[in-house]
Each structure stands twice: as structure tokens, then as C-alpha cells.
Design a protein around this motif. Structure first.
Motif, PDB file in Angstrom:
ATOM      1  N   ALA A   1     -13.594  42.883  37.767  1.00  0.00           N
ATOM      2  CA  ALA A   1     -12.835  43.676  36.797  1.00  0.00           C
ATOM      3  C   ALA A   1     -12.943  43.021  35.425  1.00  0.00           C
ATOM      4  CB  ALA A   1     -11.366  43.780  37.223  1.00  0.00           C
ATOM      5  N   PRO A   2     -12.923  43.820  34.355  1.00  0.00           N
ATOM      6  CA  PRO A   2     -13.027  43.253  33.010  1.00  0.00           C
ATOM      7  C   PRO A   2     -11.765  42.532  32.541  1.00  0.00           C
ATOM      8  CG  PRO A   2     -12.707  45.621  32.882  1.00  0.00           C
ATOM      9  CD  PRO A   2     -12.889  45.283  34.331  1.00  0.00           C
ATOM     10  N   LEU A   3     -10.632  42.857  33.157  1.00  0.00           N
ATOM     11  CA  LEU A   3      -9.369  42.240  32.784  1.00  0.00           C
ATOM     12  C   LEU A   3      -8.636  41.815  34.050  1.00  0.00           C
ATOM     13  CD1 LEU A   3      -7.032  41.538  30.817  1.00  0.00           C
ATOM     14  CD2 LEU A   3      -6.291  43.926  31.032  1.00  0.00           C
TER      15      LEU A   3
ATOM     16  N   PHE B   1      -5.951  53.571  33.971  1.00  0.00           N
ATOM     17  CA  PHE B   1      -6.682  52.383  34.402  1.00  0.00           C
ATOM     18  C   PHE B   1      -6.527  52.186  35.907  1.00  0.00           C
ATOM     19  CE2 PHE B   1      -5.626  51.603  29.950  1.00  0.00           C
ATOM     20  CZ  PHE B   1      -6.890  51.382  29.445  1.00  0.00           C
ATOM     21  N   GLY B   2      -7.579  51.703  36.537  1.00  0.00           N
ATOM     22  CA  GLY B   2      -7.512  51.353  37.945  1.00  0.00           C
ATOM     23  C   GLY B   2      -7.010  49.935  38.087  1.00  0.00           C
ATOM     24  N   VAL B   3      -6.148  49.712  39.062  1.00  0.00           N
ATOM     25  CA  VAL B   3      -5.532  48.391  39.255  1.00  0.00           C
ATOM     26  C   VAL B   3      -5.529  48.046  40.741  1.00  0.00           C
ATOM     27  CG1 VAL B   3      -3.439  47.001  38.926  1.00  0.00           C
ATOM     28  CG2 VAL B   3      -3.974  48.835  37.303  1.00  0.00           C
ATOM     29  N   PHE B   4      -5.808  46.799  41.052  1.00  0.00           N
ATOM     30  CA  PHE B   4      -5.506  46.307  42.389  1.00  0.00           C
ATOM     31  C   PHE B   4      -4.933  44.906  42.276  1.00  0.00           C
ATOM     32  CE2 PHE B   4      -9.968  45.186  41.876  1.00  0.00           C
ATOM     33  CZ  PHE B   4     -10.166  43.996  42.547  1.00  0.00           C
TER      34      PHE B   4
ATOM     35  N   VAL C   1      -7.825  44.788  36.579  1.00  0.00           N
ATOM     36  CA  VAL C   1      -7.673  46.022  35.817  1.00  0.00           C
ATOM     37  C   VAL C   1      -9.013  46.450  35.226  1.00  0.00           C
ATOM     38  CG1 VAL C   1      -6.442  47.133  33.910  1.00  0.00           C
ATOM     39  CG2 VAL C   1      -5.337  45.270  35.175  1.00  0.00           C
ATOM     40  N   GLY C   2      -9.301  47.732  35.356  1.00  0.00           N
ATOM     41  CA  GLY C   2     -10.500  48.304  34.747  1.00  0.00           C
ATOM     42  C   GLY C   2     -10.378  49.810  34.730  1.00  0.00           C
ATOM     43  N   GLY C   3     -11.428  50.459  34.312  1.00  0.00           N
ATOM     44  CA  GLY C   3     -11.417  51.917  34.282  1.00  0.00           C
ATOM     45  C   GLY C   3     -11.524  52.495  35.683  1.00  0.00           C
TER      46      GLY C   3
END
Length: 189
Positions: free
Chosen positions: A78-80, A118-121, A151-153
Motif C-alpha cells: 500500500a502507498p500509505l 480509499f481501500g483499507v485493511f 491505505v490505497g485506492g
């Protein structure tokens, strides 16, 4: 989208794109998530923002915690990455309650990010509380790492994923020895 819809539709996104909220956008999400119920308003939590090459620090610490050399590939998923930290320095409030507040912030944050597209896991690890990870995150002796929000798209899907609904009746009970049954109470309403 209502809060109820956001909670009902929430899901983990194990694969995300390179899109991520900016630091300014992130501040707005954290400010909203920080409104979680908090005994004595301690705010016993903090979020560590991990982006770009800073993910390599986490990658090395993850491998070190596992007794390996080199870099784990997990932080590149993930980018963040948002490290969720509980501050257990209060002696007046039980540690479990301070951790519950930090967990609540993490969950509220994941809902806000999801609602914003945003997609989160939420990722944890059996070594989350290792010394190498505490050092990599700059934790004080009163802080514990609860895990990371990746977090990412949200990637485009050809068909929507349907989640099973929760059968709430299986998870709600009355206090043993109570006078009225749940059905009798519902009938009054």
C-alpha cells in the motif's frame, strides 16, 4: 452515505492501488476519528504516517522481528501505512480501556477512509509488540503498537463483492436472571 451504511458496507481491501490521501486530507480523517468515546478525554493514541521510502524502515523492522535479514515485502502492498499506537501512560484508567480507545480511533479512521473512496485493511502481526518494531516506530516505554492500517485506492472490480450480513440476533443476549425476555420487550415497543 450514512454512518449505518458505511458500517454495513465496510470491507477490508487486501489489494489497493497507488492512490492515497494527502497529509492534509489525512489530518481531517484523523480529527474526525479522534471523536471516539474516550474515558477522561485522555486521547491515549497516536497515528504514525508511513509513506514512500519510510516503508523500508518498517520492512526491515518486520524482518528483524521475525529473525530475518533484509526487507519484508509487506509494506509495499500500500502507498500509505498508518501505524496505530496506544499510549498507556495513565495510571487512573485501565490499560485495556486506553487500548480500546486507540482501537476505536483506528476503526473510525478506516470507516472515514473507506467512505472517502480509499481501500483499507488493518494488519497485525504476532510480533507487533516486539522491541525492533517499537524502536522502528519510535515508541516510548508507555506506548504499544496495535497494528497498521494499509491505505490505497480501491481497485476497479468487474463485479461487486457481496459480504455476508451479520445475524445480530446470534450476538445479542439478555443479562442472565433478567425479568423480561427480549421478545416481550420488543412487543412493548
Amino acid at each position: 452515505m450514512s454512518a449505518l451504511e458505511a458500517m454495513r458496507d465496510r470491507r477490508s481491501w487486501s489489494k489497493v492501488t497507488d492512490l492515497a490521501p494527502t497529509s492534509v486530507e489525512l489530518e481531517a480523517f484523523v480529527a474526525a476519528a479522534g471523536r471516539v468515546a474516550d474515558h477522561k478525554s485522555l486521547r491515549p493514541w497516536r497515528i504514525i504516517e508511513i509513506r514512500g521510502s519510510d516503508r523500508d524502515i518498517l520492512a526491515r523492522a518486520l524482518n528483524k522481528a521475525d529473525g530475518k535479514k533484509g526487507y519484508s515485502s509487506k509494506p509495499r502492498r500500500a502507498p500509505l501505512i498508518l501505524a496505530v499506537v496506544a499510549d498507556l501512560s495513565s495510571k487512573k484508567i485501565p490499560a485495556w480501556e486506553q487500548e480500546a480507545v486507540a482501537s476505536g480511533v483506528a476503526h473510525m479512521l478506516s470507516l472515514a477512509l473507506d467512505e472517502a473512496g480509499f481501500g483499507v485493511f488493518w494488519r497485525t502481526d504476532d510480533k507487533t509488540r516486539s522491541k525492533s518494531l517499537a524502536k522502528a516506530h519510535g515508541l516510548s516505554k508507555h506506548e504499544v503498537l496495535l497494528g497498521w492500517l494499509y491505505v490505497g485506492g480501491k481497485p476497479q472490480r468487474s463485479r461487486p463483492i457481496r459480504r455476508k450480513t451479520v445475524d445480530a440476533a446470534k450476538h445479542i443476549s439478555r443479562l442472565p436472571g433478567g425479568k423480561k425476555t427480549r421478545k416481550a420487550h420488543d412487543a412493548r415497543l
